[in-house]
Design an enzyme around this catalytic site. Structure first.
Site, PDB file in Angstrom:
ATOM      1  N   CYS A 244      -4.549  11.790   1.662  1.00 56.62           N
ATOM      2  CA  CYS A 244      -4.258  13.208   1.446  1.00 56.62           C
ATOM      3  C   CYS A 244      -3.858  13.505   0.003  1.00 56.62           C
ATOM      4  O   CYS A 244      -3.804  14.669  -0.411  1.00 56.62           O
ATOM      5  CB  CYS A 244      -3.156  13.689   2.396  1.00 56.62           C
ATOM      6  SG  CYS A 244      -1.530  12.991   2.046  1.00 56.62           S
TER       7      CYS A 244
ATOM      8  N   CYS B  74       0.392  -3.786  -2.936  1.00 55.95           N
ATOM      9  CA  CYS B  74      -0.507  -4.093  -1.820  1.00 55.95           C
ATOM     10  C   CYS B  74      -1.297  -5.375  -2.081  1.00 55.95           C
ATOM     11  O   CYS B  74      -1.436  -6.223  -1.195  1.00 55.95           O
ATOM     12  CB  CYS B  74      -1.459  -2.926  -1.583  1.00 55.95           C
ATOM     13  SG  CYS B  74      -2.623  -3.200  -0.234  1.00 55.95           S
TER      14      CYS B  74
END
Length: 363
Positions: free
Chosen positions: A210, A108
């Site tokens: 999550c 990223c």
């Protein structure tokens, strides 16, 4: 005229204080927050959990806007979900399907935060001279024979491992205002200026909100197969190779063995996960591809003893470069002592003292 600095605001204390410090130093500060969530993945929102990617993104954007409002600076939301899906999520899936272990946060930084985000911002008409983040790292472009990326003063919070795939060109217009501070100092400063809510805010530590990577994969990726030992004997059944990584011990559910078993290899063609004792995972050398050299090829640092990190959280070990081919982007490094569980797909980072000299993807 003051230089313009675009600060990547995430909604956390580090980026908030980076923006505060830059404004105090007289820069014209612009806040911008990248938006990567588009709802296309069936991911539950987990109350109280923080993550970089997930349905709770709107809350982080709102917190980043709060920072901008307190500082009296403009705030822009830069939507780059397509870039993120292509460069991070698709890459992550492809690597796991190939039996490798990627690092999505390193990816990223390389392609999104220090790439697509800035390009998209400029397309929106946001003008800036520098880009800053709340990363704990330091930069120094003295000469090509020494590193330009250095560990932060707070070694416990140092994030140069995550930044090791960035090039000199990418970093040439970057600022890391927190590189010379400790995390304790950052939180104390936040309290001093009245930002107690940010000083006590829970930090985002996970790639996914999550915490469960399986939501990124299709049911067709969960193809059961055999656990086998080093001789090929079937020991049991696995749930699908995407659930396993080199060095893994937990979640294998294989009992009745004379010693604990670990994942030592993943055979994609046979859909097999190979298990063996811990000793089989000791490695004395690693090879890497997609080399990112952060000093000149002639630097004497490349010929001396370095410290090698073969995964996030690895404490580092003395090592020397055994082979280097910059044209092919190849490197081979030998350790002074055997190291545990070098996983293909992970990032090899080499340091000379506190400076990053090279990184590569472990092959």
């Amino acid at each position: 005229m003051a230089k313009k600095v675009a600060v990547g605001l995430s909604g956390g204390v580090d980026s908030a204080l980076a923006a505060f410090l830059l404004k105090q130093q007289g820069y014209e500060v612009i806040g911008m927050t990248m938006a990567t969530w588009d709802g296309s993945i069936d991911m539950p929102h987990v109350e109280g959990r923080e993550g970089c990617f997930g349905p709770g993104e709107d809350a982080s954007i709102a917190e980043a806007k709060t920072v901008a409002d307190r500082l009296g600076i403009p705030h822009h939301v830069v939507r780059i979900s397509e870039d993120y899906k292509r460069e991070v999520l698709d890459y992550f899936r492809a690597e796991y399907r190939a039996g490798r272990t990627p690092n999505p946060c390193v990816r990223c930084n390389q392609f999104i935060k220090f790439g697509a985000l800035q390009r998209a911002a400029r397309r929106m008409g946001i003008d800036f001279d520098y880009f800053a983040t709340g990363h704990y790292a330091r930069l120094d472009f003295k000469n090509p024979d020494v590193p330009f990326l250095y560990a932060a003063l707070d070694h416990g919070k140092d994030q140069t491992y995550f930044l090791s795939r960035l090039t000199a060109e990418q970093l040439s217009t970057v600022m890391f205002p927190l590189g010379g501070m400790t995390k304790v100092q950052v939180k104390e400063l936040a309290k001093e200026i009245g930002w107690v809510d940010f000083a006590t805010k829970k930090e985002s530590m996970d790639f996914l909100e999550c915490g469960d990577y399986s939501v990124l994969f299709n049911e067709s990726d969960n193809v059961p197969g055999d656990f086998v030992d080093l001789q090929g004997k079937v020991l049991g059944r696995h749930r699908g190779i995407i659930h396993y990584t080199i060095g893994q011990r937990k979640g294998l559910n294989i009992g009745g063995q004379p010693e604990p078993l670990f994942v030592v290899a993943i055979d994609v063609k046979k859909n097999q996960v190979v298990l063996g004792p811990r000793s089989t995972l000791d490695c004395t050398a690693v090879e890497g591809t997609e080399l990112n050299l952060m000093v000149s090829e002639s630097s004497p640092l490349l010929k001396g003893e370095l410290t090698a990190h073969i995964r996030l959280g690895h404490k580092g070990t003395p090592a020397r470069i055994e082979a280097l081919d910059t044209q092919k982007g190849f490197i081979r490094v030998r350790f002074d002592e055997p190291q545990f569980a070098s996983a293909p797909g992970q990032i090899l980072v080499l340091y000379a003292d506190s400076g990053v000299v090279a990184s590569a993807i472990i092959a």
